[in-house]
Design an enzyme around this catalytic site. Structure first.
Site, PDB file in Angstrom:
ATOM      1  NE  ARG A  93      10.790  -1.368  -3.583  1.00 11.85           N
ATOM      2  CZ  ARG A  93      11.294  -0.156  -3.769  1.00 11.85           C
ATOM      3  NH1 ARG A  93      12.595   0.008  -3.932  1.00 11.85           N
ATOM      4  NH2 ARG A  93      10.507   0.896  -3.780  1.00 11.85           N
ATOM      5  CG  ASP A 153      10.496   2.163  -9.420  1.00 10.86           C
ATOM      6  OD1 ASP A 153      11.126   2.185  -8.357  1.00 10.86           O
ATOM      7  OD2 ASP A 153       9.750   1.221  -9.739  1.00 10.86           O
ATOM      8  NE  ARG A 156       6.882   5.919  -5.833  1.00 17.04           N
ATOM      9  CZ  ARG A 156       6.988   4.779  -5.163  1.00 17.04           C
ATOM     10  NH1 ARG A 156       8.031   3.989  -5.366  1.00 17.04           N
ATOM     11  NH2 ARG A 156       6.076   4.414  -4.306  1.00 17.04           N
ATOM     12  CG  HIS A 180      10.423  -2.054  -7.753  1.00 19.69           C
ATOM     13  ND1 HIS A 180      10.085  -0.724  -7.772  1.00 19.69           N
ATOM     14  CD2 HIS A 180       9.779  -2.574  -6.676  1.00 19.69           C
ATOM     15  CE1 HIS A 180       9.280  -0.459  -6.756  1.00 19.69           C
ATOM     16  NE2 HIS A 180       9.079  -1.552  -6.070  1.00 19.69           N
TER      17      HIS A 180
HETATM   18  P1  NAD Z   1      -0.225  -6.573   3.219  1.00 22.71           P
HETATM   19  O1  NAD Z   1       0.402  -7.162   4.435  1.00 22.71           O
HETATM   20  O2  NAD Z   1      -1.246  -5.499   3.397  1.00 22.71           O
HETATM   21  O3  NAD Z   1      -0.895  -7.732   2.362  1.00 22.71           O
HETATM   22  C1  NAD Z   1      -0.270  -8.935   2.075  1.00 22.71           C
HETATM   23  C2  NAD Z   1      -1.337 -10.003   2.072  1.00 22.71           C
HETATM   24  O4  NAD Z   1      -0.741 -11.235   1.663  1.00 22.71           O
HETATM   25  C3  NAD Z   1      -1.965 -10.218   3.446  1.00 22.71           C
HETATM   26  O5  NAD Z   1      -3.365 -10.018   3.375  1.00 22.71           O
HETATM   27  C4  NAD Z   1      -1.599 -11.651   3.773  1.00 22.71           C
HETATM   28  O6  NAD Z   1      -2.594 -12.330   4.512  1.00 22.71           O
HETATM   29  C5  NAD Z   1      -1.426 -12.233   2.375  1.00 22.71           C
HETATM   30  N1  NAD Z   1      -0.667 -13.481   2.366  1.00 22.71           N
HETATM   31  C6  NAD Z   1       0.482 -13.764   3.025  1.00 22.71           C
HETATM   32  N2  NAD Z   1       0.846 -15.036   2.784  1.00 22.71           N
HETATM   33  C7  NAD Z   1      -0.081 -15.543   1.933  1.00 22.71           C
HETATM   34  C8  NAD Z   1      -0.252 -16.815   1.325  1.00 22.71           C
HETATM   35  N3  NAD Z   1       0.606 -17.816   1.534  1.00 22.71           N
HETATM   36  N4  NAD Z   1      -1.309 -16.999   0.505  1.00 22.71           N
HETATM   37  C9  NAD Z   1      -2.206 -16.002   0.303  1.00 22.71           C
HETATM   38  N5  NAD Z   1      -2.086 -14.793   0.867  1.00 22.71           N
HETATM   39  C10 NAD Z   1      -1.046 -14.562   1.666  1.00 22.71           C
HETATM   40  O7  NAD Z   1       0.972  -6.077   2.298  1.00 22.71           O
HETATM   41  P2  NAD Z   1       0.859  -5.042   1.078  1.00 22.71           P
HETATM   42  O8  NAD Z   1       1.178  -3.689   1.566  1.00 22.71           O
HETATM   43  O9  NAD Z   1      -0.397  -5.307   0.339  1.00 22.71           O
HETATM   44  O10 NAD Z   1       2.127  -5.499   0.192  1.00 22.71           O
HETATM   45  C11 NAD Z   1       2.099  -6.694  -0.539  1.00 22.71           C
HETATM   46  C12 NAD Z   1       3.404  -6.841  -1.308  1.00 22.71           C
HETATM   47  O11 NAD Z   1       3.449  -5.860  -2.339  1.00 22.71           O
HETATM   48  C13 NAD Z   1       4.655  -6.612  -0.435  1.00 22.71           C
HETATM   49  O12 NAD Z   1       5.654  -7.540  -0.793  1.00 22.71           O
HETATM   50  C14 NAD Z   1       5.069  -5.207  -0.817  1.00 22.71           C
HETATM   51  O13 NAD Z   1       6.459  -4.975  -0.596  1.00 22.71           O
HETATM   52  C15 NAD Z   1       4.732  -5.220  -2.290  1.00 22.71           C
HETATM   53  N6  NAD Z   1       4.674  -3.917  -2.939  1.00 22.71           N
HETATM   54  C16 NAD Z   1       5.193  -3.861  -4.177  1.00 22.71           C
HETATM   55  C17 NAD Z   1       5.202  -2.667  -4.864  1.00 22.71           C
HETATM   56  C18 NAD Z   1       5.810  -2.631  -6.239  1.00 22.71           C
HETATM   57  O14 NAD Z   1       6.008  -1.561  -6.830  1.00 22.71           O
HETATM   58  N7  NAD Z   1       6.134  -3.778  -6.813  1.00 22.71           N
HETATM   59  C19 NAD Z   1       4.654  -1.503  -4.282  1.00 22.71           C
HETATM   60  C20 NAD Z   1       4.094  -1.622  -3.005  1.00 22.71           C
HETATM   61  C21 NAD Z   1       4.119  -2.833  -2.332  1.00 22.71           C
END
Ligand code: NAD
Length: 318
Positions: A93, A153, A156, A180
């Site tokens: 991450r 987490d 999980r 995380h």
């Molecule tokens: P994804 O690629 O499917 O979606 C990300 C979206 O952000 C895309 O649609 C993209 O166009 C958009 N984006 C990028 N730059 C942007 C901007 N400047 N303004 C507006 N939109 C913008 O990715 P995802 O799988 O949905 O993951 C999103 C985030 O969530 C990642 O950082 C991932 O690591 C995180 N995540 C966190 C957890 C958690 O427990 N915190 C769990 C899963 C994923």
């Protein structure tokens, strides 16, 4: 107070990717908001998700779903921030920090301009660092800037323990605290069933339960995201449910305890970083963070986790 605005609950989702869209799906199924705005730099994606969600209108409680620009997020009660890059196989991450900090430097001022009173819920990884970035760039009160932290987490952890104990996950009380990420800490010393510590539970009820292999069980928790990402490329269902749960605690002014990430100011001697500890979540956001009676080993791990986050924060240029 958000909890008093029962008639109208507006949520804006910034980043209509897999996590943003799945969170929106979980929210509309639970009927918790009356208005949902999807915003993404990729407008076609936001529109596609909006249409797909909207076509379920006859199966859920009434909700106005739109795709738009930041001005359409005006006066949202909660802004979910899920924009940015996700982990690729083999990345951790923290590898995402530079890329996603740049994204946040662009989007947070735009959110603040239209939603000065909103609660900001950050999901994008590395979530603890980006919660801190959001706090600094927004200038909002720390109670109103929350990261999803280790809510996922902890879920999980409870699931893994529920398998081990042969109980429903909802009846197992156990927390993951800290980052995380790779330095997260399982709080074995306080894990319990109805107040009965795990070892005691095994002695009194669970004669057939295998010996507790803490390393193996925690590895399952910690490695969960990698396992899912190597299988299908991304994780989104369970985080969508975790987001829904946090939103619900805010919108219903619940005073629920959740391991969200927020700014610590002295709890366990940690200050100036965002990380997760069991926290009171209600309409004002995080109104309190619990200092836990953890054992010395767990305390040392928690401090190491805070130092890891601090060392990354110290290297950021905002
Ligand atoms: P994804 O690629 O499917 O979606 C990300 C979206 O952000 C895309 O649609 C993209 O166009 C958009 N984006 C990028 N730059 C942007 C901007 N400047 N303004 C507006 N939109 C913008 O990715 P995802 O799988 O949905 O993951 C999103 C985030 O969530 C990642 O950082 C991932 O690591 C995180 N995540 C966190 C957890 C958690 O427990 N915190 C769990 C899963 C994923």
């Amino acid at each position: 107070m958000l909890g008093t605005q029962l008639a109208r609950r507006k949520v804006a989702v910034i980043g209509a990717g897999l996590v943003g869209a799945t969170s929106a799906y979980a929210m509309i199924i639970s009927g918790m908001c009356s208005e949902l705005v999807m915003i993404d730099v990729n407008k076609d994606r936001a529109r596609g998700e909006m249409l797909d969600l909207m076509h379920g209108a006859s199966f859920v409680k009434p909700v106005k779903i739109t795709a738009g620009d930041y001005k359409d997020a005006a006066n949202a009660d909660i802004v979910l921030i899920a924009a940015g890059a996700n982990q690729k196989p083999g990345e951790n991450r923290l590898d995402l920090v530079i890329r996603n900090t740049e994204v946040f430097k662009e989007i947070i001022p735009r959110i603040c301009a239209v939603c000065p009173d909103a609660l900001l819920l950050v999901v994008t990884n590395p979530v603890d660092i980006l919660t801190w970035v959001t706090l600094k760039v927004s200038g909002f009160h720390p109670s109103r800037v929350i990261g999803s932290g280790t809510v996922l987490d902890s879920s999980r952890f409870r699931r893994v323990l529920s398998d081990y104990l042969g109980l429903a996950a909802i009846s197992v009380h156990a927390h993951i605290i800290g980052e995380h990420g790779d330095t997260e800490v399982p709080v074995w010393s306080l894990a319990n069933v109805a107040g009965v510590p795990l070892a005691e539970f095994k002695r009194t009820v669970g004669n057939n339960i295998q010996p507790l292999d803490k390393d193996r069980l925690f590895w399952e928790v910690k490695n969960a995201a990698n396992e899912i990402i190597s299988g299908k490329g991304a994780t989104y269902y369970a985080i969508g449910l975790a987001v829904r749960r946090i939103m619900e605690a805010v919108l219903r002014d619940e005073n629920s305890i959740l391991t969200v990430s927020s700014l610590l100011e002295g709890v366990h001697g940690i200050s100036g970083v965002c990380l997760s500890l069991p926290s009171i979540v209600n309409a004002s956001g995080v109104s309190g963070v619990l200092e836990l009676p953890i054992d010395d080993g767990e305390r040392q791990q928690l401090l190491r986790s805070a130092e890891t986050i601090k060392s990354v924060i110290d290297g950021l240029k905002l």
